[in-house]
Design an enzyme around this catalytic site. Structure first.
Site, mmCIF file in Angstrom:
data_model
loop_
_atom_site.group_PDB
_atom_site.id
_atom_site.type_symbol
_atom_site.label_atom_id
_atom_site.label_comp_id
_atom_site.label_asym_id
_atom_site.label_seq_id
_atom_site.Cartn_x
_atom_site.Cartn_y
_atom_site.Cartn_z
ATOM 1 N N LYS A 97 115.225 118.731 1.303
ATOM 2 C CA LYS A 97 115.118 118.948 2.128
ATOM 3 C C LYS A 97 114.224 120.919 1.718
ATOM 4 O O LYS A 97 114.541 121.291 1.407
ATOM 5 C CB LYS A 97 115.692 119.683 3.084
ATOM 6 C CG LYS A 97 115.161 118.926 4.805
ATOM 7 C CD LYS A 97 116.585 119.189 6.172
ATOM 8 C CE LYS A 97 115.882 118.932 7.522
ATOM 9 N NZ LYS A 97 116.690 119.253 8.236
HETATM 10 O O1 G3P Z 1 117.371 119.295 11.749
HETATM 11 C C1 G3P Z 1 116.133 119.802 12.061
HETATM 12 C C2 G3P Z 1 116.371 119.561 13.428
HETATM 13 O O2 G3P Z 1 116.492 118.370 14.074
HETATM 14 C C3 G3P Z 1 116.099 120.812 14.375
HETATM 15 O O3 G3P Z 1 116.646 120.477 15.819
HETATM 16 O O4 G3P Z 1 117.239 121.548 17.740
HETATM 17 O O5 G3P Z 1 117.402 122.576 15.869
HETATM 18 O O6 G3P Z 1 114.879 121.737 17.239
HETATM 19 P P1 G3P Z 1 116.597 121.862 16.933
#
Ligand code: G3P
Length: 227
Positions: A97
């Site tokens: 990633k």
């Molecule tokens: O892993 C990336 C993403 O899904 C993070 O989500 O909820 O931290 O914006 P969030």
């Protein structure tokens, strides 16, 4: 609308992959029958000591056969390429990633040339997604929830990227990320996202419905009446 149907039909044979946005082994094991892979990020991994990260990823890879996204923490091109190569050696199904920055996109190209799968994260615009595809990314992850938090329409971005990739013939998969609710899940599926990652709490909500619970209670009551 017609365009959306054309896109959906063109993706007919490719069902949306479902990933769990988590690193907890018990959660991953609990949901292993539903998920095609796992995504992590530095915040998710920060719950564990740095020295434990590689062994945790190895354990996750034993539970899921599909892609396990592991994010680099470096921010400079050379360091990212070095770290990405190291990460890719943890397990065969690891996907590196990288952020949608100039260095991240360049590192994506370098790793793609070596045949290492990549997931371009922190994507907030179609222009970033276009460059990720140009650099050979396996996945690009538009962040729906964080866009919504900032007054934009995150699902619209997913739809736009799906249409651009279809129009331009890019094979990069659109991975809907930063999913906060069931509407994000359904909308991502409707607009033809190739993959979605969701935290355990949202996956749990996918199979819960109060009418299912109520229906089950009534069935159990009726069974008791006949005893
Ligand atoms: O892993 C990336 C993403 O899904 C993070 O989500 O909820 O931290 O914006 P969030």
């Amino acid at each position: 609308m017609i365009w959306r149907i054309v896109v959906a039909l063109s993706l007919w044979n490719e069902a949306m992959e479902l990933f769990l946005d988590a690193a907890e082994l018990d959660e991953i094991t609990r949901y292993k029958d539903f998920i095609d892979g796992v995504t992590t990020n530095p915040s998710i991994m920060s719950k564990y000591k740095l020295s434990e990260h590689d062994s945790l990823i190895k354990e996750i890879c034993k539970v899921v056969a599909g892609p396990v996204s592991v994010e680099v923490i470096s921010q400079k091109y050379d360091d990212m390429v070095r770290e990405g190569q190291k990460i890719s050696k943890i397990c065969a199904n690891v996907c590196v990633k990288l952020p949608c920055t100039l260095d991240g996109l360049r590192a994506c190209r370098a790793l793609s040339i070596k045949g290492i799968p990549t997931n371009l994260t922190l994507c907030f615009s179609s222009a970033q997604a276009l460059l990720a595809a140009k650099c050979g990314a396996t996945y690009v992850s538009p962040f729906i929830g964080r866009l919504d938090d900032n007054g934009y329409d995150g699902t619209l971005l997913v739809e736009e990227i799906v249409e651009i990739f279809y129009a331009q013939g890019y094979e990069t998969k659109v991975l809907a990320a930063s999913v906060r609710n069931l509407q994000h899940v359904i909308q991502s599926a409707l607009v033809g996202a190739s993959a979605i990652t969701m935290p355990p709490m949202i996956l749990k909500q996918c199979f819960q419905h109060h009418l299912t619970t109520l229906g089950l209670e009534r069935f159990a009551e009726d069974v008791q009446k006949n005893k």
